[in-house]
Motif scaffolding. Structure first.
Motif, PDB file in Angstrom:
ATOM      1  N   ALA A  32       0.828  -1.213   0.000  1.00  0.00           N
ATOM      2  CA  ALA A  32       0.000   0.000   0.000  1.00  0.00           C
ATOM      3  C   ALA A  32       0.859   1.257   0.000  1.00  0.00           C
ATOM      4  CB  ALA A  32      -0.938  -0.001   1.202  1.00  0.00           C
ATOM      5  N   SER A  38      -5.830   3.494  -0.687  1.00  0.00           N
ATOM      6  CA  SER A  38      -5.841   3.061   0.710  1.00  0.00           C
ATOM      7  C   SER A  38      -5.494   1.579   0.854  1.00  0.00           C
ATOM      8  CB  SER A  38      -7.222   3.315   1.313  1.00  0.00           C
ATOM      9  OG  SER A  38      -8.177   2.468   0.682  1.00  0.00           O
ATOM     10  N   ARG A  39      -5.149   1.198   2.086  1.00  0.00           N
ATOM     11  CA  ARG A  39      -4.861  -0.206   2.368  1.00  0.00           C
ATOM     12  C   ARG A  39      -6.084  -1.096   2.129  1.00  0.00           C
ATOM     13  NH1 ARG A  39      -1.544  -0.208   7.904  1.00  0.00           N
ATOM     14  NH2 ARG A  39      -2.996   1.470   8.258  1.00  0.00           N
TER      15      ARG A  39
END
Length: 137
Positions: A32, A38-39
């Protein structure tokens, strides 16, 4: 729901994740950090890749380590092999330039023989003379 390998590879983020995993296993956090998303979005892409059989996840403590599953690329490799052009034919053992030189020599010899008409009769006379000498001897 399983995803087709081709559909999974259609997304550029997923292709980049596969490139990262080709270098070795990685955590979601590490992957990421290399992307502007985003993760949770990375995790979603990795789940899609897992559904297509392209990655596997190993739980190590509280973390998930993803790695590339090259066997999942078999359909893609098979298609690429099918579409690849046939290998070129092997080169002939004799270079084309050698044939050009041979053709030139054959033409030159033919031209020389046609230019000297007495050469053919001289050869015939020598042959006949040889037969006469044998008969008289």
């Amino acid at each position: 729901m399983t995803m087709d390998a081709f559909a999974a590879l259609a997304d550029p983020v997923r292709r980049e994740l596969l490139r990262q995993l080709a270098a070795g296993p990685a955590r979601v956090v590490d992957m990421a950090s290399a992307h502007p998303i985003s993760r949770p979005a990375i995790s979603k892409h990795l789940r899609a890749l897992g559904s297509a059989g392209l990655v596997t996840a190993d739980d190590v403590g509280r973390e998930r380590h993803y790695r590339l599953d090259r066997a999942g690329l078999a359909p893609v490799s098979a298609l690429l092999a099918e579409l690849a052009p046939a290998p070129p034919a092997p080169a002939p053992p004799i270079a084309e330039q050698a044939f050009d030189g041979l053709e030139l020599e054959v033409r030159r010899v033919g031209r020389d023989r046609r230019a000297t008409p007495d050469a053919a009769s001289t050869t015939t006379e020598h042959t006949n003379i040889g037969h006469i000498d044998e008969e008289t001897a």
